[in-house]
Design an enzyme around this catalytic site. Sequence first.
Site, PDB file in Angstrom:
ATOM      1  N   GLN A   1     -10.881   2.687   2.481  1.00  0.00           N
ATOM      2  CA  GLN A   1      -9.769   2.703   3.435  1.00  0.00           C
ATOM      3  C   GLN A   1     -10.072   3.718   4.530  1.00  0.00           C
ATOM      4  O   GLN A   1     -10.210   4.910   4.248  1.00  0.00           O
ATOM      5  CB  GLN A   1      -8.467   3.104   2.746  1.00  0.00           C
ATOM      6  CG  GLN A   1      -7.793   2.028   1.963  1.00  0.00           C
ATOM      7  CD  GLN A   1      -6.336   2.399   1.633  1.00  0.00           C
ATOM      8  OE1 GLN A   1      -5.911   3.545   1.767  1.00  0.00           O
ATOM      9  NE2 GLN A   1      -5.574   1.419   1.207  1.00  0.00           N
TER      10      GLN A   1
ATOM     11  N   LYS B   1      -2.590   5.773  -3.861  1.00  0.00           N
ATOM     12  CA  LYS B   1      -3.614   6.749  -3.533  1.00  0.00           C
ATOM     13  C   LYS B   1      -3.307   8.102  -4.165  1.00  0.00           C
ATOM     14  O   LYS B   1      -2.152   8.530  -4.200  1.00  0.00           O
ATOM     15  CB  LYS B   1      -3.723   6.878  -2.006  1.00  0.00           C
ATOM     16  CG  LYS B   1      -4.107   5.560  -1.326  1.00  0.00           C
ATOM     17  CD  LYS B   1      -4.275   5.688   0.166  1.00  0.00           C
ATOM     18  CE  LYS B   1      -2.965   5.778   0.922  1.00  0.00           C
ATOM     19  NZ  LYS B   1      -2.201   4.497   0.888  1.00  0.00           N
TER      20      LYS B   1
ATOM     21  N   ASP C   1       0.855  -1.190   0.000  1.00  0.00           N
ATOM     22  CA  ASP C   1       0.000   0.000   0.000  1.00  0.00           C
ATOM     23  C   ASP C   1       0.887   1.236   0.000  1.00  0.00           C
ATOM     24  O   ASP C   1       1.719   1.420   0.893  1.00  0.00           O
ATOM     25  CB  ASP C   1      -0.901   0.005   1.243  1.00  0.00           C
ATOM     26  CG  ASP C   1      -1.796   1.233   1.283  1.00  0.00           C
ATOM     27  OD1 ASP C   1      -2.923   1.159   0.772  1.00  0.00           O
ATOM     28  OD2 ASP C   1      -1.370   2.283   1.826  1.00  0.00           O
TER      29      ASP C   1
ATOM     30  N   HIS D   1      -6.982   9.763  -1.641  1.00  0.00           N
ATOM     31  CA  HIS D   1      -6.446   9.691  -0.282  1.00  0.00           C
ATOM     32  C   HIS D   1      -7.450  10.195   0.752  1.00  0.00           C
ATOM     33  O   HIS D   1      -7.654   9.565   1.783  1.00  0.00           O
ATOM     34  CB  HIS D   1      -5.149  10.500  -0.217  1.00  0.00           C
ATOM     35  CG  HIS D   1      -4.136   9.922   0.707  1.00  0.00           C
ATOM     36  ND1 HIS D   1      -2.789   9.849   0.389  1.00  0.00           N
ATOM     37  CD2 HIS D   1      -4.231   9.389   1.944  1.00  0.00           C
ATOM     38  CE1 HIS D   1      -2.127   9.294   1.388  1.00  0.00           C
ATOM     39  NE2 HIS D   1      -2.987   9.019   2.341  1.00  0.00           N
TER      40      HIS D   1
ATOM     41  N   TYR E   1       3.412   9.999  -0.383  1.00  0.00           N
ATOM     42  CA  TYR E   1       4.520   9.447   0.392  1.00  0.00           C
ATOM     43  C   TYR E   1       5.875   9.735  -0.261  1.00  0.00           C
ATOM     44  O   TYR E   1       6.905   9.712   0.416  1.00  0.00           O
ATOM     45  CB  TYR E   1       4.365   7.932   0.545  1.00  0.00           C
ATOM     46  CG  TYR E   1       3.123   7.487   1.269  1.00  0.00           C
ATOM     47  CD1 TYR E   1       2.388   8.364   2.068  1.00  0.00           C
ATOM     48  CD2 TYR E   1       2.680   6.174   1.171  1.00  0.00           C
ATOM     49  CE1 TYR E   1       1.232   7.943   2.711  1.00  0.00           C
ATOM     50  CE2 TYR E   1       1.536   5.749   1.815  1.00  0.00           C
ATOM     51  CZ  TYR E   1       0.812   6.633   2.580  1.00  0.00           C
ATOM     52  OH  TYR E   1      -0.318   6.211   3.230  1.00  0.00           O
TER      53      TYR E   1
ATOM     54  N   ASN F   1     -10.959   7.184   3.211  1.00  0.00           N
ATOM     55  CA  ASN F   1     -11.389   8.010   4.337  1.00  0.00           C
ATOM     56  C   ASN F   1     -12.760   8.629   4.097  1.00  0.00           C
ATOM     57  O   ASN F   1     -12.986   9.810   4.372  1.00  0.00           O
ATOM     58  CB  ASN F   1     -10.346   9.090   4.622  1.00  0.00           C
ATOM     59  CG  ASN F   1      -9.033   8.499   5.087  1.00  0.00           C
ATOM     60  OD1 ASN F   1      -8.965   7.835   6.123  1.00  0.00           O
ATOM     61  ND2 ASN F   1      -7.982   8.707   4.308  1.00  0.00           N
TER      62      ASN F   1
END
Length: 322
Positions: A183, A82, A48, A115, A53, A162
């Site tokens: 998620q 994401k 993931d 995300h 990131y 989310n």
Amino acid sequence: MGVAGKQLRVKLNNGQFMPAVATGTAPMKEMSPEFVIEAIEVGYRHFDTAAMYGIEAILGKGLQQAFTQGLVKREDIFVTTKLWVTDLNAPDIVPSLKKCLSALQLEYVDMFVPHWPVRIRPGSMWFQLAPEDFLPLDLPACWKAFEECVHLGLTKGIGAGNCGIKNLKLLMADATIPPAINQIERHPGHERREIVEFCQKHGIHVQGWAALGAPNYGVLPLGAYGTNVVLESPILIKIGAKYGKTSAQVALRWNLDQGCSVVVRSTKRERMAQNLDLFDFSLTPQELVDIRGVEPNIIDPGTFFVSAGSPYKTPADMWAED
């Protein structure tokens, strides 16, 4: 049969089979191609990651090395990435995924997820947003662009990130491809029962991130955050002693036994292996009830995206039902 062969694979509403335990790759100084190889050797088949990131290129390099060495084939690996909130704009979504694929050195990802359900101005810093940094978000239009990513073969599956019930309803209103996953932060002490029940009713698989409470999790420039409440819970420790398992293993099994999968991260080989060693026990109905006594704890309710300029004036707004 190796550890990877023993793993549970959940069947999603689009027919995909997704390994139930993913290794997270959130910003960490230890991230390297060698980490990717080690995770595969330990038994992980689900990675993931996310554009935010900044490590997709490292993950891609590690995966390519694994393919070249014959450790796994591309079809053996499930990759989730994401879309960051600066790119959550319908015309930007396909190009953004193509950029991710270039970094990952992959022709497709297995799951593509927004995300967070919010859009901010490109170049703004998500940890210090001003009201003017928030931009209008057309979630249904964005979802159509996510569907286009499937039609173009850039991803096999698309999911929500989310999302509370209100945002899921908005996203699903005109969808021709329903979200395969949602998620959300989920661990003992943060059960999210209403969202889980809604998702399961509508065939959306719930994947819990921060599945161990994100102890000592560090994100620059914020430093460490997260909690040890989950790992240090007397309730989980006691249950673990019964099965010869750690509190972490009990916490992960708690999600699995309720039909949810998990994203978990460790850089220590022993703990990485423990986090996969979950399939020789299950919790009793009473133990699942007992675990509701774990001290309430939340890592990230979306506070960074609460503002006078945001559609969310309080964290509760983000998770509203209607």
